[in-house]
Each structure stands twice: as C-alpha cells, then as structure tokens.
Scaffold this active site. Sequence first.
Site, short mmCIF file in Angstrom:
data_model
loop_
_atom_site.label_atom_id
_atom_site.label_comp_id
_atom_site.label_asym_id
_atom_site.label_seq_id
_atom_site.Cartn_x
_atom_site.Cartn_y
_atom_site.Cartn_z
N GLU A 278 34.31 36.81 29.69
CA GLU A 278 35.18 37.74 28.96
C GLU A 278 34.92 39.12 29.54
O GLU A 278 33.89 39.73 29.29
CB GLU A 278 34.88 37.68 27.46
CG GLU A 278 36.01 38.25 26.62
CD GLU A 278 35.64 39.58 26.01
OE1 GLU A 278 36.16 40.61 26.50
OE2 GLU A 278 34.84 39.61 25.07
N GLU A 411 39.77 50.54 33.93
CA GLU A 411 39.25 50.52 32.57
C GLU A 411 38.28 51.69 32.38
O GLU A 411 37.28 51.81 33.10
CB GLU A 411 38.53 49.21 32.27
CG GLU A 411 38.05 49.10 30.84
CD GLU A 411 37.35 47.79 30.55
OE1 GLU A 411 37.57 47.24 29.46
OE2 GLU A 411 36.58 47.32 31.41
#
Length: 506
Positions: A278, A411
């Site tokens: 993840e 990000e």
Amino acid sequence: MTAAERREHQVDAAEQGELQVTAAEGLFIGGEWVEPDGGHYEVVDPATEAVVGLAPEASRAQVHEAASAARAAFPAWSRTSPEQRAALIDRAADLMQRDFAAHAELAQAESGATTATARGMQVGVGVARFRRYAKGALEPVEQGLPPQINEAGPMGGAGVWGALAVRQPVGVVTCITSYNNPWANPAGKIAPALAMGNTVVVKPAPQDPLSVYRMAAALAEAGVPPGVVNVVGGASAAVGAAAVDSPDVDMVSFTGSTAVGQQIAEVCGRGMKRQLMELGGKGAAVVFDDADLDAAVAGIGTTYSFYSGQICTAPTRVLAQRRVYEALVERLTQYLARLPVGDPRARGTVVGPVISADHRDRVESYVELGRKEGARVVAGGERPSAPERGFYVAPTLLADCTPEMRVVREEIFGPVVVVLPFDEEDEGVALANDSDYGLIDYVWSGDVARAFRVARQLRAGGVGVNTVGRNMEAPFGGFKKSGVGRDVGSYALHAYSELQAIVWAG
C-alpha cells in the site's frame, strides 16, 4: 520496569493528563522482551519536540532471530482451530480497550495527532480491526467447485473429478508499518495475518514505534504463543532490510512510500516472496459544475484537517470544472481560515504538526517549488508563527496549477492542495488519470449517473462518489504505483493466504 509496571505507569500518567514514558522499550522476540543490540534512540513528540520515550534499535541478527522464531512457531499456530485464534484475537482487543486512554495518550505524543484522531482514528480503529478479524478467523476457507466429467485419456480413465479451493496461511509475514497511524495500520496487518494462521515479524515505523510495542504487550498478555508475534524496530534502514531479506520470511506487507516499496519489491522478487503493498497516492477530486460545492469543500478539506495531510487517500489534487473553478477556490480559501493550527492536545485544534522537522522542511520545499513553477499561493505558504516549538506547516492552497508541475504530479504528504481547471468531462477524466498514482480518487456531481460513469473510468483502486467516506468491508489498494494487492474486510484475509486446489476422483 516490568511490562505490568510500565502499563500501570502509563495509565496513571494518562489519568493525570500527561504522558511520561521513561522506561526504555525492549524488542519482542520469541515471546520474550529482549534488550536491543543497537541500544536505544529517542522518540520525539512532533508537537513539542520533547522526548516521548526510548525505542530499541535491533541488530540485523536480532531481526533474523525474530523471523526464525516466527518460522518455528508457524506449524503449531497454523494448525490451531479458527475458534482458538478468534478467541485470542478478541481477548487482545479487550486488553487494548482496557488501556484505551493510555494508548491514545502515547499515540498522540509520538505521532502528533489531534486528540480526536488519536482516540477515534488511531486506537479506536486499531481495536475495531482486532474485533473484525476475531470474527474473520471464523470465515470459511474452503469453497467447493463444480465437478468435472473427463473422458479417458493420457491422464487416466474416464471419471468425475471433484475439486476444492482452500485458503492456506502464507507462513511468516513481515509487517512494515507506516508512521501516519501507529495503531490502525499495524492492526490491519497483524490481526488478519494471525486470523489466517500466519506468524508475524512486525517492523514499526521509526518515528512512532512505541504504540506497536504496546500492541505486542496486549497480545502477549492475551496468551499469544511464543514466536507467533515478534516486534523488532529501529531507526536504521538496515532493520527493515533484514526483515525483508530473511530467508524465513514468506511474505512482506508494507505501507509507505512508492520508492521504498519498489526497493522491497526487488528483494521480494528475487526470493519469490508474496507481497502486499500500500504505497503513495495523489488523489484526484473531480468537481463538476453541478456539484454541491459545500460538500466538495468539506471533503477536500479533510486533507488539511486529518493528520495534517499525512494520509495517502487525501484528495490533494483538485480538478474543478471551469464554470465553478473560481467559486471553489474561494470556498476552499474560506474553509482554510476556519482551521486552527496548533497544539494537538488543545481543545479546538484542527491541524496539528507533521511528523518531523525533516518532513516539515520537505513539505515547505514543495510549496516554494510550486511558487517557482507558477502556481498561485492562495492561502498558507508560510510557517505558522505559533506554537514556537513543534513541526507545524500552514495549510496551503495552490491554484492555477498545470498538469506538468511537480506539485501536481508528486506526493507531498502534507496539508497542501493543488487546484487545476478543466472544461469537458473527458478532459477531467484524462487529467485525473494523468498520474503515476491510483489509490483513491473522488467525484463530486449532482448527476449521479455521470458520477458513476466517470468513477468507472478512473484508474484508481477506489473512488468516492460525493464522499470521502470509506466502507470498511470494501477492497482497499491501488492501481499503478500506488500498490499491489488488496486488503480490508475479508479481502485482507485473502491477502494473507495462499490458494490451494485439492482434486479427487469421484
């Protein structure tokens, strides 16, 4: 100080409204608390820069020792009945709930979360996940398949063959957890892995590992057999590397950055280890001109208000249809003005600190980069003047962005939102998909049919339609560089299992 004395000390401190963790933690290997070969390092409160406690630094040999203990414990644990595993996991949840206040104080101190987040989203969700997978241990692991009629041939005579698909535990699972949630994230790995009959080696994030050792203490008190759960942490990257490359490890479950995930995947590939990854996100929020703008702003605003934007599912990349672009920017600006930044323990604080000074500097460097790239800094952009100590970043809104800007593509993992305009539906979909990431995207529209049509075109593991809420039984994971595999709900049980076929002649 014994584990019981340490627990009593923490409970007393929590009841007095202050947490003073003075005892140095030990590693948890083979059912024993072990002194770390590498000594201890300080865990710092991001809100005050005070020392919360001392975390152990494992050696490479100790990490491999933990994996060996997990390997030795696997045969017996994997053969325990589902009812036994369920009872133990549920008992551990009871013990975690018993010390809820102390756990929340500790989680807040080492992560910088606001009180509501530490209690509800960290410890509360962590306990709930143990409850969920106590029930999950009882879910069926066998599925009968339709019989197959075969003619006589090279493989034997004619006959009817039956088949059964059986989910088996993978074996030893290394769980490498993220710093943004020291309770929910490890619980979401450890509990389903144990429920399926695996044994685990847990490597907590170096920034806030103390909560994970408290989780291990609850599991030990609940009666987990020696070696079934092991916790070996450290600030050195060598600790995580050893937890991945140990020959006793069959699977790695990792939550963290894409860059680190790629390194782990390379090691796993050489050993054919199973993976659950993840990784990063750059969630697109597609806001159409018929959307409820107040609802959209409230959803996008969670990027600022939930753990200071340190959440991979945050809608950080806002794509606004041109007719409502300026109105949306204006409402987001007004929203920001109502977000108090400060001590996460103070009543009314919405935005607390980020995890460290290094991360604060990283987020601020992205804001400055956005300026240089031509983005308009509508709100924020400067370091808050108060509090004087702590790692605070002002919630920041960057408008008039373009798709090629790094602040749009990378990000940031902080309280920074970028806004881009689009004209037609197809353009909005293309902009949303123009990303290396694909974890969770969002669509706001008054036309539900359009919202679902767009959702199906988005290359993301999840899509929120007019909401940032989650269904905690729905599969969770990413497309592209946002990850490999799915967990949450029963999908987590599947993730920590191998599928075996048993075939017989009828």
